[in-house]
Design a protein around this motif. Structure first.
Motif, mmCIF file in Angstrom:
data_model
loop_
_atom_site.group_PDB
_atom_site.id
_atom_site.type_symbol
_atom_site.label_atom_id
_atom_site.label_comp_id
_atom_site.label_asym_id
_atom_site.label_seq_id
_atom_site.Cartn_x
_atom_site.Cartn_y
_atom_site.Cartn_z
ATOM 1 N N ALA A 221 26.417 18.195 41.522
ATOM 2 C CA ALA A 221 26.348 17.155 42.558
ATOM 3 C C ALA A 221 25.052 17.248 43.362
ATOM 4 C CB ALA A 221 27.562 17.270 43.490
ATOM 5 N N MET A 222 24.501 18.470 43.483
ATOM 6 C CA MET A 222 23.360 18.678 44.378
ATOM 7 C C MET A 222 22.003 18.607 43.680
ATOM 8 S SD MET A 222 24.552 19.058 47.370
ATOM 9 C CE MET A 222 22.987 19.521 48.035
ATOM 10 N N ILE A 223 21.982 18.570 42.351
ATOM 11 C CA ILE A 223 20.715 18.704 41.622
ATOM 12 C C ILE A 223 19.725 17.579 41.960
ATOM 13 C CG2 ILE A 223 21.504 17.501 39.512
ATOM 14 C CD1 ILE A 223 19.489 20.634 39.152
ATOM 15 N N LEU A 224 20.251 16.401 42.319
ATOM 16 C CA LEU A 224 19.350 15.284 42.643
ATOM 17 C C LEU A 224 18.965 15.276 44.120
ATOM 18 C CD1 LEU A 224 21.172 12.535 40.560
ATOM 19 C CD2 LEU A 224 18.937 13.515 40.049
ATOM 20 N N LYS A 225 19.354 16.326 44.853
ATOM 21 C CA LYS A 225 19.112 16.405 46.303
ATOM 22 C C LYS A 225 19.618 15.149 47.013
ATOM 23 C CE LYS A 225 15.174 19.543 46.242
ATOM 24 N NZ LYS A 225 14.786 19.754 44.874
ATOM 25 N N PRO A 226 20.930 14.865 46.866
ATOM 26 C CA PRO A 226 21.479 13.649 47.481
ATOM 27 C C PRO A 226 21.460 13.761 49.008
ATOM 28 C CG PRO A 226 23.253 15.062 46.725
ATOM 29 C CD PRO A 226 21.977 15.697 46.261
ATOM 30 N N LYS A 227 21.619 12.618 49.660
ATOM 31 C CA LYS A 227 21.649 12.614 51.125
ATOM 32 C C LYS A 227 23.090 12.596 51.634
ATOM 33 C CE LYS A 227 17.318 12.624 51.851
ATOM 34 N NZ LYS A 227 16.821 13.916 52.249
ATOM 35 N N PHE A 228 23.989 12.025 50.807
ATOM 36 C CA PHE A 228 25.382 11.870 51.248
ATOM 37 C C PHE A 228 26.308 12.356 50.133
ATOM 38 C CE2 PHE A 228 29.099 8.812 51.577
ATOM 39 C CZ PHE A 228 29.711 9.503 52.604
ATOM 40 N N VAL A 229 27.224 13.264 50.484
ATOM 41 C CA VAL A 229 28.143 13.796 49.475
ATOM 42 C C VAL A 229 29.583 13.664 49.977
ATOM 43 C CG1 VAL A 229 28.838 15.855 48.164
ATOM 44 C CG2 VAL A 229 26.420 15.425 48.589
ATOM 45 N N LYS B 74 28.409 24.635 53.576
ATOM 46 C CA LYS B 74 27.736 24.613 54.884
ATOM 47 C C LYS B 74 26.264 25.015 54.752
ATOM 48 C CE LYS B 74 31.001 24.923 58.589
ATOM 49 N NZ LYS B 74 31.316 25.569 59.833
ATOM 50 N N ASP B 75 25.997 26.046 53.923
ATOM 51 C CA ASP B 75 24.611 26.489 53.721
ATOM 52 C C ASP B 75 23.775 25.375 53.093
ATOM 53 O OD1 ASP B 75 25.348 28.911 54.715
ATOM 54 O OD2 ASP B 75 25.443 29.942 52.773
ATOM 55 N N LEU B 76 24.364 24.697 52.085
ATOM 56 C CA LEU B 76 23.623 23.625 51.419
ATOM 57 C C LEU B 76 23.393 22.465 52.389
ATOM 58 C CD1 LEU B 76 25.437 23.652 47.961
ATOM 59 C CD2 LEU B 76 23.079 24.332 48.387
ATOM 60 N N GLN B 77 24.390 22.214 53.238
ATOM 61 C CA GLN B 77 24.240 21.145 54.235
ATOM 62 C C GLN B 77 23.047 21.443 55.147
ATOM 63 O OE1 GLN B 77 27.492 20.538 57.083
ATOM 64 N NE2 GLN B 77 26.958 18.377 57.083
ATOM 65 N N GLY C 63 19.942 19.093 54.875
ATOM 66 C CA GLY C 63 20.222 18.064 55.894
ATOM 67 C C GLY C 63 21.262 17.066 55.402
ATOM 68 N N LEU C 64 22.237 17.589 54.642
ATOM 69 C CA LEU C 64 23.242 16.723 54.013
ATOM 70 C C LEU C 64 24.201 16.083 55.011
ATOM 71 C CD1 LEU C 64 24.922 18.634 51.055
ATOM 72 C CD2 LEU C 64 23.681 16.479 50.981
ATOM 73 N N THR C 65 24.598 14.863 54.707
ATOM 74 C CA THR C 65 25.675 14.213 55.444
ATOM 75 C C THR C 65 26.915 14.280 54.548
ATOM 76 O OG1 THR C 65 24.021 12.755 56.381
ATOM 77 C CG2 THR C 65 26.322 12.058 56.606
ATOM 78 N N LEU C 66 28.046 14.711 55.119
ATOM 79 C CA LEU C 66 29.240 14.926 54.280
ATOM 80 C C LEU C 66 30.448 14.137 54.766
ATOM 81 C CD1 LEU C 66 29.335 18.849 53.898
ATOM 82 C CD2 LEU C 66 28.511 17.208 52.214
ATOM 83 N N LEU C 67 31.221 13.643 53.807
ATOM 84 C CA LEU C 67 32.583 13.197 54.099
ATOM 85 C C LEU C 67 33.460 14.239 53.425
ATOM 86 C CD1 LEU C 67 34.511 10.982 55.235
ATOM 87 C CD2 LEU C 67 34.593 10.061 52.932
ATOM 88 N N PHE C 68 34.210 14.989 54.228
ATOM 89 C CA PHE C 68 34.961 16.118 53.693
ATOM 90 C C PHE C 68 36.457 15.784 53.731
ATOM 91 C CE2 PHE C 68 37.097 20.108 53.545
ATOM 92 C CZ PHE C 68 36.333 20.865 52.684
ATOM 93 N N ILE C 69 37.047 15.644 52.536
ATOM 94 C CA ILE C 69 38.443 15.217 52.434
ATOM 95 C C ILE C 69 39.345 16.417 52.171
ATOM 96 C CG2 ILE C 69 40.054 13.878 51.028
ATOM 97 C CD1 ILE C 69 37.719 11.993 50.362
#
Ligand code: ADP
Length: 321
Positions: free
Chosen positions: A166-174, A196-199, A203-209
């Motif tokens: 999920a992170m390989i493309l350096k997304p902004k929103f996960v 949390k470290d990756l965030q 500078g990731l924005t997360l929706l955490f379900i």
């Protein structure tokens, strides 16, 4: 960074020539929220209340029925073709069951590098391999993982592979959909800390379900509580935990066997009984009223709107002043 307005998703089944009458599942109804850049919004509620549907609809993995989703002001639900593909690069999902979401016949190096192949096809093979090895290192896996298959790893390690992909493309929103629900408690905290470290690093924005309020509280700046597809309460994580105002949130909290909650001096409340009603025929008015310990006549008559009752604290209940 993310603005959601009135997002609604209904599943319609049947209604064809031989399908009998159409039935509508009201999975997500009129949900609105914002997530500032670099922050996490936690989404919590019992199983079947529409959390996954909301996450997938946001990411365009499912078509929406109504509403708006904006990312950096751009209307995500209206994008098509190349602009949509460009946006997809910035929006990724981490799933609950990493094994089910990883092709068991592909080696880890190929699995993690596949999004690069799709979104950055001009990159050479060796540059791609370098990126994959860096990513594996960042999620705590050694380069040896590159040649191995998913079944050779433990549940926690597979989730690390899912996160690397999920992170390989350096997304902004996960969107993280129950990412630790299938893991042992000791492994859960490792994965939560990794996220949390990756965030922090990206500078990731997360929706955490999650259905687990404790996990959501640990991860989130703000929490939105959902019930039967509708919003019940939204507040900063600590506020919601220490001073829940909605009877549903109070019931969820009182179901947690955590001495710290009782140490806060909150009276013990009745744990929720019965099941969530069918989203095919949600109750009139407030959808929570059939299980609410304080429901009154008016609760059956009109849908309570999510309104700000204190600064930054929103509640959808007729009976909360
Ligand atoms: P949660 O993630 O909170 O467990 P879901 O979003 O998975 O909830 O499901 C919400 C409701 O939508 C449930 O009643 C579920 O049965 C229904 N649902 C989910 N996916 C589909 C689908 N593809 N078709 C029809 N109904 C669905």
């Amino acid at each position: 960074m993310i603005t959601v307005q009135g997002l609604t998703k209904q599943y319609i089944s049947g209604g064809g020539w031989f399908g009998g009458p159409a039935s509508i599942t009201h999975a997500v109804t009129d949900i609105s929220f914002d997530i500032p850049e670099g922050q996490t919004l936690g989404l919590v509620g019992e199983s079947g209340c529409g959390k996954s549907t909301l996450g997938k609809t946001l990411l365009r993995l499912l078509p929406s029925t109504a509403g708006q989703v904006r990312m950096w002001g751009e209307s995500v639900l209206e994008l098509n073709g190349r602009p949509l593909q460009r946006f997809r690069k910035h929006m990724q999902m981490v799933f609950q069951d990493p094994y089910a979401s990883l092709n068991p016949k592909m080696r880890v190096g190929t699995l993690v590098g596949e999004p690069l192949l799709i979104h950055e096809p001009n990159q050479g093979r060796s540059a791609r391999k370098t990126r994959v090895l860096e990513m594996l290192d960042q999620v705590g896996l050694t380069g040896e993982a590159f040649q191995r298959f998913p079944h050779e790893f433990s549940g926690g390690q597979r989730q690390r592979i899912g996160i690397a992909r999920a992170m390989i493309l350096k997304p902004k929103f996960v969107v993280c959909d129950e990412p630790v629900s299938a893991l042992d408690v000791s492994v859960q905290s490792q994965i939560l800390n990794l996220l949390k470290d990756l965030q922090a690093a990206y500078g990731l924005t997360l929706l955490f379900i999650s259905h687990d309020l404790r996990v959501v509280q640990f991860m989130s700046h703000e929490v939105l509580v959902m019930y039967l597809g509708r919003p019940m309460e939204q507040a900063a994580s600590q506020t919601l935990y220490e001073n829940p105002l909605h009877p549903y949130t109070q019931s969820l909290l009182s179901a947690i066997p955590d001495p710290k909650i009782y140490a806060l001096g909150r009276p013990k409340r009745e744990v929720l009984k019965g099941d969530v009603p069918s989203p095919k025929a949600p109750p009139s008015g407030c959808v929570f009223r059939t299980r609410c310990p304080i429901a009154e006549k008016q609760c059956a008559e009109s849908v309570p709107v999510l309104r700000e009752v204190r600064p930054g604290h929103k509640v959808a209940c007729h009976l909360v002043e």
